[in-house]
Design a protein around this motif. Structure first.
Motif, PDB file in Angstrom:
ATOM      1  N   LEU A  65     -20.764 -43.779 -14.591  1.00  0.00           N
ATOM      2  CA  LEU A  65     -20.408 -41.807 -14.650  1.00  0.00           C
ATOM      3  C   LEU A  65     -19.498 -41.747 -15.558  1.00  0.00           C
ATOM      4  N   LEU A  66     -17.353 -41.906 -14.095  1.00  0.00           N
ATOM      5  CA  LEU A  66     -16.635 -41.798 -15.395  1.00  0.00           C
ATOM      6  C   LEU A  66     -15.913 -42.463 -16.461  1.00  0.00           C
ATOM      7  N   PRO A  67     -16.023 -43.808 -17.058  1.00  0.00           N
ATOM      8  CA  PRO A  67     -16.507 -44.012 -18.031  1.00  0.00           C
ATOM      9  C   PRO A  67     -16.445 -42.488 -19.471  1.00  0.00           C
ATOM     10  N   GLY A  68     -17.632 -42.233 -19.209  1.00  0.00           N
ATOM     11  CA  GLY A  68     -18.386 -41.450 -20.125  1.00  0.00           C
ATOM     12  C   GLY A  68     -17.575 -41.011 -20.482  1.00  0.00           C
ATOM     13  N   MET A  69     -16.934 -39.480 -19.714  1.00  0.00           N
ATOM     14  CA  MET A  69     -16.756 -38.108 -18.651  1.00  0.00           C
ATOM     15  C   MET A  69     -14.901 -38.568 -19.810  1.00  0.00           C
ATOM     16  N   LEU A  70     -14.162 -39.283 -19.196  1.00  0.00           N
ATOM     17  CA  LEU A  70     -12.893 -39.534 -18.772  1.00  0.00           C
ATOM     18  C   LEU A  70     -12.227 -40.885 -20.211  1.00  0.00           C
ATOM     19  N   VAL A  71     -13.130 -41.270 -21.358  1.00  0.00           N
ATOM     20  CA  VAL A  71     -12.645 -42.270 -21.914  1.00  0.00           C
ATOM     21  C   VAL A  71     -12.407 -41.490 -23.261  1.00  0.00           C
ATOM     22  N   PRO A  72     -13.697 -40.787 -23.437  1.00  0.00           N
ATOM     23  CA  PRO A  72     -13.651 -40.330 -25.049  1.00  0.00           C
ATOM     24  C   PRO A  72     -12.556 -38.820 -25.045  1.00  0.00           C
ATOM     25  N   LYS A  73     -12.037 -38.415 -23.665  1.00  0.00           N
ATOM     26  CA  LYS A  73     -11.405 -37.313 -23.829  1.00  0.00           C
ATOM     27  C   LYS A  73      -9.476 -37.750 -24.028  1.00  0.00           C
ATOM     28  N   MET A  74      -9.453 -39.258 -23.084  1.00  0.00           N
ATOM     29  CA  MET A  74      -8.350 -40.222 -23.593  1.00  0.00           C
ATOM     30  C   MET A  74      -7.975 -40.808 -24.580  1.00  0.00           C
ATOM     31  N   ASN A  75      -9.021 -40.480 -25.793  1.00  0.00           N
ATOM     32  CA  ASN A  75      -8.801 -40.808 -26.687  1.00  0.00           C
ATOM     33  C   ASN A  75      -8.078 -40.698 -27.782  1.00  0.00           C
ATOM     34  N   ARG A  76      -8.643 -39.266 -27.494  1.00  0.00           N
ATOM     35  CA  ARG A  76      -8.047 -38.010 -28.314  1.00  0.00           C
ATOM     36  C   ARG A  76      -6.856 -37.709 -27.407  1.00  0.00           C
ATOM     37  N   ILE A  77      -6.286 -37.722 -27.060  1.00  0.00           N
ATOM     38  CA  ILE A  77      -5.129 -37.543 -25.804  1.00  0.00           C
ATOM     39  C   ILE A  77      -4.515 -38.517 -25.708  1.00  0.00           C
ATOM     40  N   ALA A  78      -4.483 -39.754 -25.732  1.00  0.00           N
ATOM     41  CA  ALA A  78      -3.558 -40.663 -25.537  1.00  0.00           C
ATOM     42  C   ALA A  78      -4.655 -42.265 -26.404  1.00  0.00           C
ATOM     43  N   PRO A  79      -4.445 -42.093 -27.809  1.00  0.00           N
ATOM     44  CA  PRO A  79      -5.364 -43.184 -28.400  1.00  0.00           C
ATOM     45  C   PRO A  79      -4.762 -44.763 -27.747  1.00  0.00           C
TER      46      PRO A  79
END
Length: 310
Positions: free
Chosen positions: A108-122
């Motif tokens: 569950l969590l990686p699919g929600m967290l990682v795309p957002k983090m890739n934009r904010i903290a690449p």
């Protein structure tokens, strides 16, 4: 202490993590000869080889293992003292973040967290590691030691009594629902207790036990399950149920996945659902670390979004 170069402990910490002179040098932005020289100074300081070359790489000695946890924690504390929140910019951060969680949250969590983090903290790399529902003594020997040594930054624990050396944040409570195939005619209407207790059930558990925590909670309120199959992952349970007349009890948070990915029908339990508590846990030495504070907030927000969606 007047003659000790504190930078040596930073190098020792890198060697403990990498177990390789070249990789340690790269992580520190130093040359390999400089790290080798520092390692020789550390050996003299501790009067021990610290690392022994083997076919499997540089292996730590007993003396090195004995001091590794204290060194890792002390280096982290010094970094926390020097850094400030104002200095932290996630877009500039370059780090590897390790989060331990169960298969439920890994799905569950990686699919929600990682795309957002890739934009904010690449430049932050996420590594999600297993935190299985193991016996208490195994957790204390593995996950606890990994948290203590800084090999894991965050861990998710269910129904957990947090030792005093850790900080924690309660993410929320999770209750259960029941899922079955669309072809299961008994699932066309609201469940009754008789059907729930008699139907062949798929149980999800990572230990070889006749009774899981959920079974115990159900028994405590006077009910039972007819468990015919035990599997280690919720994905496996839902897959079996989708192709059979079996049913399974799943945390409500994954009900959307049960419907969308496996085509399952989801119903409320025919009695008051047991509740489990989910905590986010980390070592107290990371409390003031700006990167870690930002990470905890990002993970908590992503989990809240998942919970709201369920």
């Amino acid at each position: 202490m007047n003659s000790v170069d504190l930078n040596l402990f930073k190098i020792l910490n890198a060697m403990i993590e990498k177990r390789n002179v070249t990789l340690a040098a790269q992580s520190l932005g130093m040359s390999q000869p400089a790290v080798s020289h520092a390692l020789n100074r550390l050996r003299s300081l501790f009067n021990d080889d610290l690392f022994v070359r083997t076919p499997q790489g540089m292996q730590p000695t007993e003396r090195c293992l004995a001091v590794s946890e204290k060194v890792s924690v002390s280096v982290a504390e010094l970094v926390n003292v020097i850094q400030s929140d104002e200095d932290f910019d996630p877009s500039e951060a370059n780090a590897i973040v390790r989060i331990a969680m169960s298969d439920l949250l890994t799905g569950l969590l990686p699919g929600m967290l990682v795309p957002k983090m890739n934009r904010i903290a690449p430049n932050i790399e996420f590594r999600f590691l297993p935190a299985l529902g193991l016996a208490k003594e195994v957790v204390e020997q593995s996950l606890h030691s990994d948290l203590d040594a800084g090999r894991i930054d965050l861990a998710f624990f269910w129904d957990y009594d947090v030792p005093s050396r850790y900080s924690w944040h309660k993410l929320g409570e999770v209750d259960y629902v029941c899922a079955a195939s669309k072809e299961n005619a008994r699932f066309e209407k609201e469940l009754d207790v008789a059907f729930y207790e008699a139907a062949p059930h798929v149980s999800t558990t990572t230990i070889d036990s006749n009774r899981t925590r959920l079974d115990q909670q159900i028994a405590d309120i006077g009910h039972s399950r007819n468990v015919k199959l035990r599997v280690p992952h919720f994905a496996a349970a839902m897959s079996v149920v989708s192709a059979s007349d079996m049913i399974t009890s799943i945390p409500r948070i994954i009900a959307p996945i049960a419907r969308a990915r496996y085509g399952l029908v989801v119903r409320e339990l025919p009695f008051q659902s047991p509740v489990r508590h989910l905590n986010l846990v980390w070592h107290k030495t990371r409390d003031g670390d700006p990167l870690h504070k930002w990470l905890r907030q990002a993970v908590s927000e992503s989990y809240r979004e998942l919970s709201d969606a369920a």
